[in-house]
Design a protein around this motif. Structure first.
Motif, mmCIF file in Angstrom:
data_model
loop_
_atom_site.group_PDB
_atom_site.id
_atom_site.type_symbol
_atom_site.label_atom_id
_atom_site.label_comp_id
_atom_site.label_asym_id
_atom_site.label_seq_id
_atom_site.Cartn_x
_atom_site.Cartn_y
_atom_site.Cartn_z
ATOM 1 N N LEU A 1 -112.935 -34.681 -2.860
ATOM 2 C CA LEU A 1 -111.491 -34.925 -2.990
ATOM 3 C C LEU A 1 -110.906 -35.305 -1.633
ATOM 4 O O LEU A 1 -110.073 -36.194 -1.515
ATOM 5 N N ARG A 2 -111.380 -34.619 -0.602
ATOM 6 C CA ARG A 2 -110.836 -34.917 0.722
ATOM 7 C C ARG A 2 -111.220 -36.330 1.166
ATOM 8 O O ARG A 2 -110.449 -37.021 1.819
ATOM 9 N N LEU A 3 -112.419 -36.751 0.759
ATOM 10 C CA LEU A 3 -112.826 -38.125 1.076
ATOM 11 C C LEU A 3 -111.900 -39.124 0.397
ATOM 12 O O LEU A 3 -111.488 -40.121 1.001
ATOM 13 N N ASP A 4 -111.616 -38.870 -0.882
ATOM 14 C CA ASP A 4 -110.699 -39.774 -1.585
ATOM 15 C C ASP A 4 -109.365 -39.827 -0.853
ATOM 16 O O ASP A 4 -108.781 -40.886 -0.645
ATOM 17 N N PHE A 5 -108.896 -38.645 -0.487
ATOM 18 C CA PHE A 5 -107.604 -38.511 0.194
ATOM 19 C C PHE A 5 -107.606 -39.348 1.466
ATOM 20 O O PHE A 5 -106.726 -40.178 1.713
#
Length: 1934
Positions: free
Chosen positions: A1060-1064
């Motif tokens: 999720l943090r990568l997407d963010f």
């Protein structure tokens, strides 16, 4: 803002020194305060490309008002000038310009700028074709022919004069050299050479590396956003129907036709009627008195129908009417059924009579109609059979005119595939109407109407019945006629079209042309599309009337319908649309008459244009008439028999629906129109006691009337506020002002109960109004009422309803298309005062509206008000009175006070309003984004949940509001720190923080929702970076990071959260000014000098200051704290990469692909970004990624090993050593394998560091090939674009270990980007596999199953297409359009078979990629070499540099690259000559091999460079020690392995290179006086010989004798390289053993031993060792040829010479033991003894009793066998074989003695040779000469091949016989053979006994048998005097 920033301010106060506290990579550092930094660090350059990197462009954001496109020539607006506020708002909503916030450079961010296929193609234009040898190589077949040709003309075999050196030299001297390189022999200083090489290498390079590299395969990139669709009017699939002609058997009267669509399943009429008139002028003339002149709009004969939900149930129904006449329908239809056109002459009188009757009826009853006939066409049959040509003569004939295909092709593209009749999930059959072939239909049968079955119900029954095979209708007698219709898909933009309101659609060139009508659709199911045009139509459907109980005569009944605006008969409005051939509008319409029916059914449709504003007096009036058909005296034509009406408004709402009305017998009384007829009016007479007797349906299609009570109430209350008129009447209620607030609030919450369809239709207006209530709290009864919370809740619930119900309308982020369009185009900041004239044109209140782009200096007063803080800001529920505004406000208000239109308050007198103004009691002006943020922060419970579900919507609204606010407040240029008030920033902070907390705490439970929330938050922050204080936004990002990392520590499986943090992060980094946000121009400077000095000469204007200390360089290349602070986003990206790729990272393996794609994606977009095309700028951008090099270096052990795949890849033709295993099948490669095993030609394995990792076994999981490739291309991009001086500084700082690691990476890159070759592309194409999807990637996805919710959503939104459209808002077309935009770059995976051109193109790209990648590697190697020149200490890495260089030469390379590669290699050798000749001797051998390999290239430039390099290599070796034995030997050895392994090796090319080398030697003036030129010449000639032989060896694979001969000759050519000669001898031994020639095999081993002995005796002086080959004379007299006497012999103590395992004592012993074993197998036991004689002294010297005992055992065995086998031993049989004929090539006229196994008969060898050569040349060509006489060449047929075979015996002179006693003696060491030939003196072979003579011929061979080969040339031939036959007999008797 001090609070937020104190952390990052300190950044400038500390010294960024080595002592800076390090922050672990798993945590985010404090960001730099960007705004501050830019102010304190002004860039010294004023202009130039770098300047633009410093700050966002001034025109970054623009607010654009773009006029909306109108389909029609004049826009659809009401005609009235006075409109009520609701209508006014609607019209404004349908006509105002789009208010678009445009981020001008947005398209350059990665979200809009994917590296798509089309884009790639664009960027790949004009690529040069790289030339690769592997592509040039001929195909197998053509190569074979060449070889056969060579066999014919190949050079001779042995040392006969013709095959001698002389001949070979002659050939060489006559061949042509390649072009010489200019100035090659000049002594140019190294620096200058480097400089030239550098310039040449850097010129004409391809600018964009990523244009050559396909984007990695990924799902929809997460950051991808599409510009929303412009809201527009909805159409289904459109069908063009043209009515061509209608003909009956008889033509006696006009017939009127109408067409409409019906859906049987839904039992619904799905289009309005289309009326058309196909009557002849003559027929029309019959009605002249009744019909006024026709308007052209009513003359249409073609119509466009729209079908949103096409299905199998749609019918096209055609109804016919005729003029009313006496008699029921059956009677009137009879003539049409009985008369036939063919009999017209026969029935002339009857027809005349009928015609005159018809004329009478037309005269009298022309204005009335009666039903006549009908038919129906099953639409889908036509559409699906239009492709095929099945003819169904009764129903449908498909004409095959030339009209076919006229539109279908054009439309095909808009829909994917022909999903015409697929069944879909809902069980509905969807049909496709956009791509069938146009069809012309001829309808031949009509059914007559039945008076009692006219209703729609009956029609549906008929239609359902029609689909059954045994239809009732089939049994009816039809009316025969011919109706011709064309049906085709409607073109995109047809000309001459009229809308249902009769407006001309654009492109209406000429008003006199017959128009096409667009027919309004009544969709079968709801369509969820917001209104965008003004439409206000009413359809009235009289259904039935029951006058059964009415007294009096009323039989032929018609109903007259009128739309009245008052009660006077003259008040009928001309708003009823005409049908066909009549005026456009009329004031009345009549229904058709059913003859003599007191309770008729009707099937009429009356279409009415509703006035925009309705009053209580508007009503529909129905008047019922009895029509008398017969002309009687005193009877009027029509008699009124009843009246009824429908008021249009009821309580202010439009009245529609089903009505069953009572009918009054008298005219209604005064003031009837406001009442409903159901009300019992006093004194009126009604039919049937006021019962309902008239059924009628009223349907409105309106974008003004919502027809939903909840919406109506809400809009009414909002307008009541605007108008301020009390009391408000809504429904049955009267609402007073004091009650208004509660009512308003309850009406807002009641919006939830409204129907979804009207909510969507009025979505834009509804949201506008809700927003208006937030921004402008109404003043009710003097109190400000805060509706912020209520409106916020209502918005949240509406948006969630849309989300849940219209799933198919979402993009991949779950954003509903209708809402994205609303925000993007429609939403704007509302105007602040009620009714103030807006500054834009049109003066429509309610919204601030700028027409111009220029920001006007004159602002409406409302905008200059500073925000007055009211209590409500902190608590939305307290309504308070605003405090007094400041003076500025007062003065504005003072001046405006007289302008009352500006300030209508809820006040009753002007004075009080004026007073209010003075006391400052103003309605507050709230800023929407501030209010929204506040509401969001304080909301809780279900409202908060609803808002979170659709967070994106509120975020996007907020951002647009912020931009509009900045725009209108003229703050778009203001410093970012002053743009927004602190409390708003606090609210944003709180909001982001709580949402981040939601993400972290709920990601496991609500996966899908949290994924959406996460992306929404990221897009929001991305947007804020464009408008807010960027340091502040960075701190928000940090806050989110902090929450995630604190959570990660406690998670067992972190991958989902990290994902999720990568997407963010990926979304934030997709910002179009990502580079600028990273401060690329700031150096990591110590605080002493705040602005970096740029005036450095040495750094070549690179902008890097020279005084950057070393530690700074390290900071630039490592993820140091300063780096991460200053290059904030890049720091985060690289940190993610480092953390996830870390082999010890627990459970993140599955994210490799994802994080690598993120980096790849960023670099790829920088690469193609026009803003960064300047190399200086690119260097700055690359600087942000310098740590990437280190990160990738760390991953070396985990990278996919591309070097290992070489063997499996079936590499085309460019075969290198490491390829030999793959050729296991052929003999040659094995021999070479052995050659290599026994010599120092290096094994090409991975460089040492790879070996390290592979030997310890990799503990880490390896990356997939695809991920590794992406990483490596990123590495190359950074190396290519970074500033060289910086790279060099860094290299200087690296340890040797690190540099070697970097070199290993480059080594891997060479393999990774190796050119695959066209043939591979073709092969891949034939296999049609997708290369990039390797299994590991699939595995990753499996591991990450949990992350898939978003992909799932993407899939679902795409999958919607495959399902039936029923769940979606409308037909699949819209979805498809969305999908097409979203996915056009993925099409590569869908298409499997590629065309020739595509394969060519792929090969072209791959070739350019390989070339560019290798050139980057070369550039980097050069930098490494310079580093060594600077710091002597690093010499040890040169070996690594060389290794990479050699590896690149070994791979498949383009001519262009090889030129540069050889240039670099020459420079390297000239700088460090001792490197090759002393340290890296293995590499020297390798280099020789590579150079030779390229000397034999088919491309001349490659040969030129390779031979130049080879020549210089010899020259440099010579200059070091006056001879170049090392190079000589290495080259000779290389040649053997090269020729052995290469498949289609062409000696011609190598010969040219050898000639080139000779030419250099001749032209080399400096060395002319030395021995060098001669040595070169010798070497070249020797190579040439070996070359010719080795090449021939390949041809003679199947000819064992010839093969051994050649091997023999090659071994001879290696006289000077003992290692290789030894190898070839052993190869021969192997070949012999295979064929069981053990004696010969033993001989080879003896020769090998002798060779070893020669060199051992030179090396060490040990008495017990043999002295050399002399010692072996007893074993074989041939052995002396192994003596090393030539002057060119390399001394064995030179390194690399005689280094094989055999050149040792143990090696010698081994060879001898093998020899003994072979002799023993051959049965030559005496020789075994001789061998052991040499061995025994060695073992004795070593006191090796065990060995000695074994040997003596073996000797005993040998001798006992001699004893036992006495008289039974057989050794061999010998034959003389002569070859004659040019076919034999080298063998022509050669004679040999063949040694065959014992007891071989002449017939056997004869059969063998004849068979062998017969197969080769053709059986008819080969002939065996049966006698043994001398052959006369002249008498032979030149086209044949002759073989002469004679049995010969060993021949000994008498003196020899003394020594040759035993059978063994007589069969060993044989050199002379004899045969006899019979002859007579007169020339015949045979005669009488006394005439018969015999001739003895003695042959001497060049070597003694047994030798190392089985056939030996005859070197001498002598004849012995003839012997008479009888003498011979006596000789034999002895």
């Amino acid at each position: 803002d001090s609070m937020t920033f104190q952390g990052s301010f300190q950044f400038y106060e500390i010294d960024i020194s080595p002592y800076i506290k390090s922050v672990p990579l798993t945590e985010a550092v404090d960001p730099v305060d960007l705004e501050d930094y830019l102010i304190t660090h002004p860039l010294t350059m004023d202009s130039g490309p770098l300047r633009d990197l410093l700050e966002f462009p001034p025109d970054d954001i623009e607010v654009v008002y773009s006029p909306r496109e109108c389909r029609t020539l004049v826009s659809a607006v009401p005609e009235e000038s006075e409109m009520d506020p609701h209508v006014r708002d609607c019209v404004r909503s349908y006509t105002e310009d789009w208010a678009i916030v445009n981020r001008k450079y947005h398209k350059l961010g990665t979200g809009f700028n994917p590296n798509t296929l089309d884009k790639q193609k664009e960027r790949q234009k004009g690529l040069p074709k790289q030339i690769f040898e592997s592509d040039e190589a001929p195909d197998g077949n053509s190569y074979q022919d060449e070889q056969d040709d060579l066999k014919r003309r190949s050079m001779s075999i042995d040392d006969t004069p013709r095959g001698s050196w002389a001949c070979s030299i002659f050939d060489l001297k006559n061949s042509l050299p390649d072009a010489l390189l200019p100035n090659l022999l000049d002594r140019t200083p190294n620096e200058e050479i480097d400089h030239q090489n550098d310039d040449q290498r850097k010129s004409n390079r391809h600018k964009e590396l990523f244009a050559l590299h396909p984007a990695p395969d990924e799902e929809e990139p997460i950051e991808r956003l599409c510009v929303p669709e412009v809201p527009k009017e909805h159409f289904g699939q459109r069908l063009l129907v043209k009515c061509l002609s209608l003909k009956f058997e008889i033509e006696i009267e006009p017939i009127f036709a109408s067409l409409a669509l019906y859906d049987v399943k839904e039992k619904k009429k799905i289009s309005e009627n289309f009326y058309f008139d196909l009557n002849s002028e003559q027929m029309k003339g019959m009605l002249r008195p009744h019909v006024p002149p026709a308007a052209i709009t009513t003359l249409a004969r073609s119509a466009i129908f729209s079908i949103t939900y096409p299905s199998q149930d749609v019918f096209l129904v055609i109804k016919l009417e005729k003029v009313l006449q006496q008699g029921d329908i059956g009677e009137c239809a009879e003539p049409y059924m009985i008369f036939k056109e063919a009999d017209a002459a026969k029935n002339k009188e009857k027809l005349e009579k009928l015609k005159s009757q018809a004329e009478q009826f037309c005269q009298r009853l022309g204005k009335y109609r009666m039903p006549f006939a009908w038919t129906a066409i099953h639409l889908m049959n036509i559409v699906s059979s239009a492709g095929s040509l099945e003819r169904d003569s009764t129903e449908v004939e498909i004409g095959t005119g030339e009209r076919k295909g006229s539109w279908s092709e054009r439309r095909n593209s808009s829909i994917v595939g022909r999903r015409s009749l697929e069944r879909t999930t809902s069980g509905d059959e969807t049909c496709n109407l956009t791509s069938f072939r146009p069809a012309t239909l001829t309808v031949t049968n009509f059914f007559k109407q039945e008076g009692d079955r006219l209703s729609d119900e009956d029609l549906y029954k008929f239609l359902a019945d029609m689909r059954r095979p045994s239809s009732v209708l089939r049994r009816l007698r039809p009316i025969t006629a011919q109706l011709k219709i064309d049906i085709s898909p409607a073109p995109e933009n047809p000309h001459y079209c009229l809308t249902p309101e009769l407006l001309q659609v654009k492109l209406y060139p000429d008003s006199r042309v017959r128009p096409t009508r667009e027919i309004l659709e009544f969709p079968a199911r709801d369509v969820y599309i917001p209104n965008t045009t003004y439409r206000n139509l009413l359809y009235v459907y009289p259904q039935s009337l029951n006058f059964a109980n009415r007294q009096g005569s009323a039989r032929n009944i018609t109903v007259k319908v009128q739309f009245m605006y008052g009660e006077d008969p003259s008040n009928a409005m001309p708003v009823i649309f005409g049908k066909s051939s009549c005026p456009e509008f009329s004031k009345e319409a009549y229904t058709a008459v059913v003859y003599h029916n007191r309770s008729p059914d009707f099937h009429e449709e009356i279409k009415i244009k509703l006035p925009a504003t309705l009053t209580d007096h508007h009503h529909l009036l129905f008047t019922f008439y009895h029509v008398s058909c017969q002309q009687k005296q005193n009877t009027p034509l029509e008699t009124p028999v009843g009246y009824t009406w429908i008021p249009m408004l009821q309580n202010g709402r439009l009245k529609t629906g089903q009505f069953c009305l009572p009918v009054s017998l008298e005219k209604p009384p005064q003031a009837y129109s406001v009442l409903s007829p159901e009300v019992p009016l006093p004194g009126m007479k009604w039919v049937d006691n006021h019962k309902g007797v008239f059924n009628v349906e009223v349907v409105a299609v309106s974008s003004i009337h919502t027809q939903d009570p909840y919406l109506d109430k809400f809009f009414a209350l909002v307008h009541a506020l605007d108008e301020h008129m009390f009391p408000v009447r809504i429904g049955d209620m009267r609402i007073m002002e004091n009650n208004l607030e509660n009512e308003l609030k309850s009406s807002i919450s009641a919006l939830n109960s409204s129907q979804l369809e009207p909510v969507v239709r009025f979505l834009h207006l509804l949201l506008d109004k809700l927003i208006l209530l937030v921004v402008r709290p109404p003043v009710i009864a003097g109190q400000i009422v805060n509706l912020g919370q209520a409106s916020f809740e209502a918005m949240a619930s509406i948006i969630n309803r849309l989300h849940k119900n219209l799933e198919g309308n979402q993009d991949q982020h779950g954003r509903n298309n209708l809402l994205t369009s609303y925000i993007y185009y429609v939403f704007r900041l509302p105007n602040t005062y009620p009714n103030s004239p807006s500054p834009g044109p049109g003066g429509l209140g309610g919204s601030v509206h700028y027409a111009t782009m220029a920001r006007s200096a004159v602002r409406p007063a409302s905008l200059n008000l500073n925000r007055s803080r009211s209590l409500s800001n902190s608590n939305p529920d307290i309504s308070g009175t605003p405090t007094s505004p400041d003076d500025e406000v007062r003065s504005i208000i003072g001046s405006k006070a007289t302008d009352r239109s500006c300030n209508r308050m809820s006040s009753h007198t002007e004075t009080s309003s004026f007073l209010q103004t003075l006391t400052g009691r103003l309605p507050t002006k709230k800023l929407f984004h501030e209010e929204l943020a506040l509401q969001w922060v304080v909301c809780s419970g279900s409202v908060r949940e609803a808002a979170l579900q659709q967070a994106w919507f509120f975020f996007e609204l907020m951002v647009k509001s912020m931009v509009h606010h900045l725009y209108f407040a003229d703050k778009l240029d203001a410093p970012r720190k002053n743009r927004f008030p602190e409390r708003f920033m606090d609210d944003i902070c709180a909001l982001v923080s709580t949402i981040a907390n939601d993400i972290v705490s709920r990601f496991q439970k609500d996966t899908e929702m949290i994924e959406r929330l996460n992306t929404s938050l990221a897009f929001f922050l991305n947007d804020l970076l464009s408008i807010m204080d960027r340091g502040f936004v960075f701190s928000l990002i940090k806050a989110c990071y902090k929450q995630v990392s604190s959570k990660l520590y406690s998670l067992p499986n972190p991958s989902i959260l990290v994902s999720l943090r990568l997407d963010f992060l990926r979304i934030i980094c997709s910002h179009e000014h990502y580079v600028t946000l990273n401060l690329p121009c700031s150096l990591l400077t110590p605080p002493a000098s705040p602005s970096p000095s740029v005036s450095s000469a040495t750094s070549q204007s690179s902008g890097f200051s020279t005084n950057v200390q070393d530690q700074k360089i390290a900071n630039m290349f490592e993820l140091s704290v300063p780096f991460r602070q200053q290059h904030y986003l890049a720091g985060l990206v690289l940190t993610e990469l480092a953390v996830i790729l870390d082999p010890d990272a627990e459970g993140l393996f599955g994210l490799h692909k994802k994080v690598i794609n993120m980096v790849h994606n960023l670099l790829s977009s920088h690469d193609s970004d026009p803003r960064y095309s300047d190399p200086q700028v690119k260097a700055r951008v690359a600087m942000l990624y310098l740590p990437l090099i280190g990160v990738i270096m760390e991953t070396v052990p985990q990278l996919y090993d591309f070097t290992e795949t070489h063997n499996q890849r079936g590499r085309p033709s460019c075969v290198t050593i490491d390829d030999y295993e793959s050729e296991g099948g052929s003999m040659i490669s094995q021999t070479v394998a052995m050659a290599i095993a026994g010599t120092s030609v290096p094994q090409l394995t991975r460089p040492s560091s790879f070996l390290l990792t592979s030997t310890t076994g990799r503990q880490h999981s390896t990356f997939s090939a695809e991920s590794s490739r992406s990483l490596l291309i990123c590495l190359l991009w950074v190396l290519r674009n970074a500033d060289e001086s910086v790279l060099q500084k860094w290299f200087t700082d690296l340890s040797v270990l690190q540099l070697n690691r970097l070199l290993d990476l480059l080594y891997l890159c060479v393999s990774c980007f190796e050119y695959k070759g066209k043939k591979v592309f073709e092969r891949m194409n034939s296999l049609t596999f997708k290369k990039s999807k390797d299994m590991r990637a699939k595995l990753e996805e499996a591991i990450l199953g949990s992350i898939g919710a978003r992909q799932e959503m993407v899939r679902r939104s795409r999958g919607q297409l495959e399902r039936s459209p029923s769940g979606s808002a409308f037909g699949s077309q819209e979805n498809l359009r969305w999908r097409k935009d979203m996915t056009h770059w993925r099409q590569n995976t869908e298409k499997l078979d590629k065309s020739r051109a595509e394969i060519e193109h792929e090969a072209l790209i791959d070739g350019n990629l390989a070339t560019e990648a290798n050139l980057i590697i070369l550039d980097t190697l050069e930098i490494a070499v310079q580093t060594v020149s600077v710091t002597e200490s690093k010499e040890s890495i040169l070996g690594g540099v060389l290794k990479v260089l050699l590896h690149s030469m070994a791979c498949n390379q383009s001519a262009l690259y090889l030129q540069h590669c050889f240039a670099t290699q020459r420079a390297l050798v000239s700088k460090f000559p001792e490197l090759l000749f002393e340290e890296e001797t293995e590499q020297c051998a390798d280099l020789c091999l590579r150079l030779l390999r390229h000397c034999s290239s088919s491309i001349s430039t490659i040969r030129s460079h390779a031979s130049a390099s080879l020549y210089l290599l010899m020259r440099q070796n010579f200059e070091i020690g006056n001879n170049f034995a090392r190079v000589k030997m290495q080259v000779t050895m290389s040649l053997s392995s090269l020729v052995g392994t290469s498949q289609n090796f062409n000696e011609e090319f190598l010969r040219r290179s050898l000639k080139t080398i000779l030419t250099y030697a001749e032209e080399d003036l400096e060395l002319r006086e030395t021995t060098f030129p001669d040595q070169v010449q010798d070497l070249v000639f020797n190579l040439h010989m070996i070359l010719s032989d080795t090449v021939k060896m390949k041809e003679h694979q199947e000819d064992p004798e010839m093969l051994i001969d050649l091997m023999y000759r090659i071994a001879k050519g290696y006289q000077t390289s003992p290692d290789l000669r030894l190898t070839w001898l052993q190869n021969m031994a192997g070949k012999h053993s295979e064929r069981s020639n053990h004696a010969e095999s033993a001989q080879c081993l003896v020769h090998s031993a002798a060779l070893v002995a020669e060199y051992l005796s030179m090396l060490e002086d040990r008495k017990y060792l043999p002295v050399g080959c002399v010692t072996f004379q007893n074993i074989s007299s041939n052995v002396l040829e192994e003596s090393a006497v030539s002057d060119d012999v390399v001394s064995p103590d030179e390194e690399g010479i005689c280094s094989g395992k055999y050149f040792t004592e143990a090696g010698l012993v081994g060879l001898l033991e093998q020899a003994a074993a072979s002799f023993s197998m051959a049965g030559m036991y005496e020789a075994v003894n001789e061998v052991y004689k040499v061995l025994i002294p060695i073992h004795e010297a070593n006191r090796d009793a065990k060995k000695l005992s074994t040997i003596h055992g073996k000797l005993q065995e040998a001798f006992s066998k001699i004893v036992h086998q006495d008289g039974k031993r057989m050794f061999g049989t010998y034959f003389r074989v002569g070859f004659y004929g040019t076919k034999f090539g080298d063998l022509d006229e050669q004679e040999f003695v063949y040694k065959e196994p014992a007891i071989t008969k002449l017939a056997e060898i004869s059969h063998r040779l004849e068979g062998f050569y017969g197969e080769r040349f053709g059986e008819d060509v080969v002939e065996v000469i049966k006698d043994s006489n001398p052959v006369d060449k002249c008498k032979l047929d030149p086209n044949k091949a002759y073989i002469q075979i004679t049995y010969v015996e060993p021949y000994f002179d008498t003196y020899e016989m003394k020594d040759r006693i035993t059978y063994f003696d007589k069969n060993y060491n044989l050199r002379r053979f004899m045969y006899c030939t019979p002859f007579t003196l007169d020339g015949r072979a045979h005669g009488e006994l006394h005439e018969q003579f015999k001739r003895k011929t003695i042959l001497t061979t060049s070597h003694a048998f047994p030798y190392i080969k089985t056939r030996i040339n005859v070197s001498h031939k002598e004849e012995v005097r003839p012997v008479q036959r009888w003498a011979m007999v006596s000789y034999l008797l002895y």
